[in-house]
Write a protein that holds these residues in place. Structure first.
Motif, mmCIF file in Angstrom:
data_model
loop_
_atom_site.group_PDB
_atom_site.id
_atom_site.type_symbol
_atom_site.label_atom_id
_atom_site.label_comp_id
_atom_site.label_asym_id
_atom_site.label_seq_id
_atom_site.Cartn_x
_atom_site.Cartn_y
_atom_site.Cartn_z
ATOM 1 N N ILE A 24 -15.092 12.298 24.435
ATOM 2 C CA ILE A 24 -16.226 12.766 23.622
ATOM 3 C C ILE A 24 -17.017 11.563 23.102
ATOM 4 O O ILE A 24 -18.244 11.552 23.106
ATOM 5 C CB ILE A 24 -15.728 13.657 22.452
ATOM 6 N N ALA A 25 -16.274 10.516 22.691
ATOM 7 C CA ALA A 25 -16.946 9.311 22.178
ATOM 8 C C ALA A 25 -17.843 8.700 23.250
ATOM 9 O O ALA A 25 -18.984 8.303 22.968
ATOM 10 C CB ALA A 25 -15.904 8.289 21.721
ATOM 11 N N ALA A 26 -17.349 8.659 24.488
ATOM 12 C CA ALA A 26 -18.154 8.073 25.574
ATOM 13 C C ALA A 26 -19.407 8.924 25.801
ATOM 14 O O ALA A 26 -20.524 8.404 25.941
ATOM 15 C CB ALA A 26 -17.322 7.988 26.845
ATOM 16 N N LEU A 335 -13.149 15.652 15.850
ATOM 17 C CA LEU A 335 -14.449 15.635 16.520
ATOM 18 C C LEU A 335 -15.398 14.675 15.799
ATOM 19 O O LEU A 335 -16.167 13.948 16.439
ATOM 20 C CB LEU A 335 -15.051 17.049 16.581
ATOM 21 N N VAL A 336 -15.318 14.660 14.463
ATOM 22 C CA VAL A 336 -16.148 13.719 13.700
ATOM 23 C C VAL A 336 -15.718 12.278 14.031
ATOM 24 O O VAL A 336 -16.551 11.403 14.277
ATOM 25 C CB VAL A 336 -16.051 14.002 12.182
ATOM 26 N N THR A 337 -14.400 12.058 14.093
ATOM 27 C CA THR A 337 -13.886 10.728 14.478
ATOM 28 C C THR A 337 -14.465 10.309 15.825
ATOM 29 O O THR A 337 -14.928 9.176 15.999
ATOM 30 C CB THR A 337 -12.345 10.769 14.603
ATOM 31 N N ALA A 338 -14.434 11.245 16.775
ATOM 32 C CA ALA A 338 -14.941 10.913 18.116
ATOM 33 C C ALA A 338 -16.405 10.503 18.046
ATOM 34 O O ALA A 338 -16.828 9.550 18.723
ATOM 35 C CB ALA A 338 -14.758 12.116 19.045
ATOM 36 N N SER A 339 -17.190 11.180 17.203
ATOM 37 C CA SER A 339 -18.611 10.816 17.119
ATOM 38 C C SER A 339 -18.767 9.427 16.493
ATOM 39 O O SER A 339 -19.600 8.634 16.931
ATOM 40 C CB SER A 339 -19.405 11.882 16.360
ATOM 41 N N PHE A 340 -17.928 9.090 15.498
ATOM 42 C CA PHE A 340 -17.982 7.736 14.913
ATOM 43 C C PHE A 340 -17.626 6.689 15.974
ATOM 44 O O PHE A 340 -18.234 5.626 16.053
ATOM 45 C CB PHE A 340 -17.005 7.597 13.737
ATOM 46 N N ARG A 346 -21.413 1.894 20.592
ATOM 47 C CA ARG A 346 -22.764 1.496 20.933
ATOM 48 C C ARG A 346 -23.217 0.285 20.111
ATOM 49 O O ARG A 346 -23.852 -0.626 20.638
ATOM 50 C CB ARG A 346 -23.719 2.660 20.697
ATOM 51 N N ILE A 347 -22.871 0.268 18.816
ATOM 52 C CA ILE A 347 -23.403 -0.836 17.987
ATOM 53 C C ILE A 347 -22.520 -2.089 18.017
ATOM 54 O O ILE A 347 -22.989 -3.179 17.757
ATOM 55 C CB ILE A 347 -23.691 -0.399 16.522
ATOM 56 N N ASP A 348 -21.248 -1.915 18.341
ATOM 57 C CA ASP A 348 -20.351 -3.081 18.351
ATOM 58 C C ASP A 348 -19.138 -2.739 19.225
ATOM 59 O O ASP A 348 -18.027 -2.545 18.725
ATOM 60 C CB ASP A 348 -19.926 -3.386 16.898
ATOM 61 N N PRO A 349 -19.347 -2.693 20.567
ATOM 62 C CA PRO A 349 -18.318 -2.166 21.473
ATOM 63 C C PRO A 349 -16.971 -2.867 21.352
ATOM 64 O O PRO A 349 -15.928 -2.248 21.510
ATOM 65 C CB PRO A 349 -18.903 -2.374 22.860
ATOM 66 N N LYS A 350 -16.982 -4.162 21.048
ATOM 67 C CA LYS A 350 -15.691 -4.879 20.982
ATOM 68 C C LYS A 350 -15.172 -4.978 19.566
ATOM 69 O O LYS A 350 -14.197 -5.688 19.304
ATOM 70 C CB LYS A 350 -15.848 -6.276 21.587
ATOM 71 N N LEU A 351 -15.826 -4.286 18.660
ATOM 72 C CA LEU A 351 -15.479 -4.332 17.229
ATOM 73 C C LEU A 351 -15.276 -5.777 16.758
ATOM 74 O O LEU A 351 -14.211 -6.156 16.296
ATOM 75 C CB LEU A 351 -14.237 -3.487 16.936
ATOM 76 N N LYS A 352 -16.340 -6.550 16.913
ATOM 77 C CA LYS A 352 -16.250 -7.970 16.538
ATOM 78 C C LYS A 352 -16.432 -8.161 15.041
ATOM 79 O O LYS A 352 -16.034 -9.168 14.493
ATOM 80 C CB LYS A 352 -17.341 -8.742 17.263
#
Ligand code: BGC
Length: 414
Positions: A24-26, A335-340, A346-352
Motif C-alpha cells: 500500500i505504501a508503494a 492503513l494510516v501507517t502505510a500511507s505515512f 517519497r520525501i526521504d526514501p533512505k530515512l537519512k
C-alpha cells in the motif's frame, strides 16, 4: 441466540499484514507522484501556498475552526519561540436538532451557513480591536492563494447547498460584512492537517507530516522541492484491499466511490463498520450508524454500552464484538501507517534525517490502543530505522495553526 459463529478476521478481509502495508505504501507513493504531475490520481495533492513557520510569528489572532461537527472560534496569542496561549475559545455544534437547526443539511444554504459562522465570530471579537483571522476549513479545496480556496466537494456527509465550487474566503468575508464586522480581516484558509503541521513545526522544525485521525482522515506533508505544504486529501486514496463490508458501506454513503481510505479508517465510519461485521454474528442495533467510534471505544475497553441491544449480549458475544472492534481499529491504524510510509518513501526514501509526524483527532487521542498501535506498526515495518521518527499528538492544531497562518500572511514576527 444460537452459537456465535467463529469470527475469522483474515477470512473477512480485516487483517493488514506487513506485506500489505509495504504494498500500500508503494502504491501511495506512486499515486502521490501522479497527483503532483497532474495525472489522474486519487490523491489531489493540493498546495497550501504556505511554508513551514519560523517559530517567531507572534501577535493576537482570531482563529475559526470549521471541521464538520462544530464551529470553534478562538482568540490565539502567539508568543514566538514556539509558545502560544489560547485566550478565549467558544464552540457550537453545526447541528442541534433540539434547538431546531442544522446548517449542514441539504436544506441549508451557503448564506445560512456562513452567517452562522460570522455570528459566532462576532460573539468573541472585541468591537474596536482590528483582527487578522485564520480560517481552518477541513474539506478538499483548490487553493489559488493563501486566502482563496474553492471547495471541491463536501466530505464527512455534509450536504449544505451552494457551497461546492464557491470561494470559501469570499463567503466568509461577505458574511462578516453583512454582520458589520468590518474590523476583522480574514486572510488565510487552511486545511486542518496543514494547521496541525504548522503547529507542530512552530515548535519542532523536524515536523514534516501532519495528519488528522478523527471524524475524518487526511494527511499533509512539507514538500521541500516545491517549498510548500501539500494537502494530499489522502482520505480519497483508493488502492486498498476493500472487503465486502467496505463496499456495502460505500454504496450507501452520500459520496459512493470516493473517500475510500477515509471510509476504512475514520471515526465517522468505524462504528458502522463494526456494526456491519458484528451483525453477522449477533443482534445489534438495526439503524445504520447507530454505533459511533465512542461506542467502539467502550466495546474495546469492556464498558457497559448505552445501547440496550449491546448491553443484552451474552458474554461470549461480547468477546466476539470486542475482537471485531479491535480488528477494525488495528486495520485503521495500519492503513494510516502505510500511507505515512508512502510519504516518507517519497520525501526521504533512505530515512537519512529524523522526522516528526504530528497527529490530531479524537481517534488518535482517545481510541484505546490507537496511538501506541501506530508507533508499533511503524516500528514493525521499519525496524531500527523507526527510531528516526517521532510521532506526537498535536492538540489545538486547527486553531493555533490558523493563527500561525494568519501571522505569516500579516508578516507578524518577533
Ligand atoms: C476532508 C479533509 C480533512 C479530513 C479531516 C476529510 O473528510 O476531506 O480535508 O482534512 O476530513 O478533518
Amino acid at each position: 441466540m444460537g452459537d456465535v459463529s467463529p469470527f475469522n478476521p483474515r477470512e473477512l478481509g480485516l487483517k493488514v499484514t506487513v506485506g500489505d502495508m509495504l504494498q500500500i505504501a508503494a502504491a501511495f507513493g506512486e499515486t502521490m507522484n501522479a497527483g503532483l504531475a497532474n495525472e489522474p490520481s486519487s490523491l489531489k495533492m493540493l498546495p497550501s501556498f504556505l511554508r513551514k513557520p519560523s517559530g517567531t510569528e507572534c501577535g493576537e489572532f482570531l482563529a475559526v475552526d470549521f471541521g464538520g461537527t462544530n464551529i470553534r472560534v478562538q482568540k490565539v496569542h502567539l508568543a514566538g519561540q514556539g509558545r502560544w496561549e489560547i485566550k478565549d475559545s467558544q464552540a457550537v455544534p453545526l447541528k442541534n436538532l433540539v434547538a431546531g437547526y442544522d446548517v449542514t443539511a441539504a436544506t441549508a444554504d451557503a448564506m445560512e451557513l456562513f452567517d452562522f459562522v460570522a455570528n459566532q465570530i462576532g460573539k468573541l471579537a472585541e468591537i474596536n480591536t482590528p483582527y487578522y483571522l485564520g480560517h481552518t476549513f477541513s474539506f478538499p479545496c483548490h487553493q489559488h492563494g493563501i486566502h482563496q480556496a474553492e471547495l471541491i466537494s463536501w466530505t464527512k456527509e455534509i450536504k449544505t447547498a451552494g457551497v461546492e465550487g464557491q470561494d470559501i474566503g469570499q463567503l466568509l468575508t461577505s458574511a462578516l460584512k453583512r454582520r458589520g464586522l468590518n474590523h476583522i480581516t480574514p486572510c488565510a484558509i487552511i486545511n486542518d492537517t496543514v494547521g496541525t503541521l504548522l503547529t507542530g513545526a512552530y515548535v519542532d522544525t523536524k515536523t514534516d507530516i501532519g495528519a488528522i485521525c478523527g471524524t475524518g482522515h487526511n494527511t499533509c506533508y512539507y514538500d521541500s522541492v516545491r517549498d510548500t505544504i501539500i494537502n494530499m486529501e489522502s482520505g480519497n486514496f483508493d488502492l486498498l484491499p476493500m472487503n465486502a463490508y467496505d463496499f456495502q458501506l460505500d454504496a450507501t454513503s452520500d459520496n459512493p466511490k470516493t473517500q475510500r481510505l477515509e471510509k476504512m479508517v475514520a471515526g465517522y465510519y468505524l462504528g458502522e463498520l463494526v456494526r456491519l461485521v458484528g451483525k453477522e454474528f449477533m443482534s445489534l442495533p438495526a439503524i445504520p450508524y447507530a454505533l459511533t467510534s465512542e461506542d467502539v471505544a467502550r466495546i474495546i475497553s469492556g464498558e457497559i454500552s448505552r445501547h440496550p441491544e449491546i448491553a443484552a449480549l451474552e458474554p461470549r458475544e461480547l468477546v466476539v464484538l470486542k475482537e471485531i472492534g479491535t480488528c477494525m481499529v488495528e486495520r485503521s491504524l495500519k492503513l494510516v501507517t502505510a500511507s505515512f510510509l508512502g510519504v516518507l518513501g517519497r520525501i526521504d526514501p533512505k530515512l537519512k534525517r529524523p522526522h516528526t509526524i504530528v497527529i490530531d483527532g479524537s481517534l488518535y487521542e482517545k481510541m484505546p490502543g490507537y496511538a501506541s498501535g501506530l508507533v508499533a506498526s511503524l516500528k514493525e515495518v521499519l525496524g531500527n530505522q523507526g527510531d528516526k521518527l517521532t510521532i506526537k499528538l498535536s492538540k489545538d492544531g486547527s486553531g493555533v495553526g490558523a493563527a500561525i497562518a494568519a501571522a505569516i500572511v500579516a508578516g507578524a514576527q518577533e
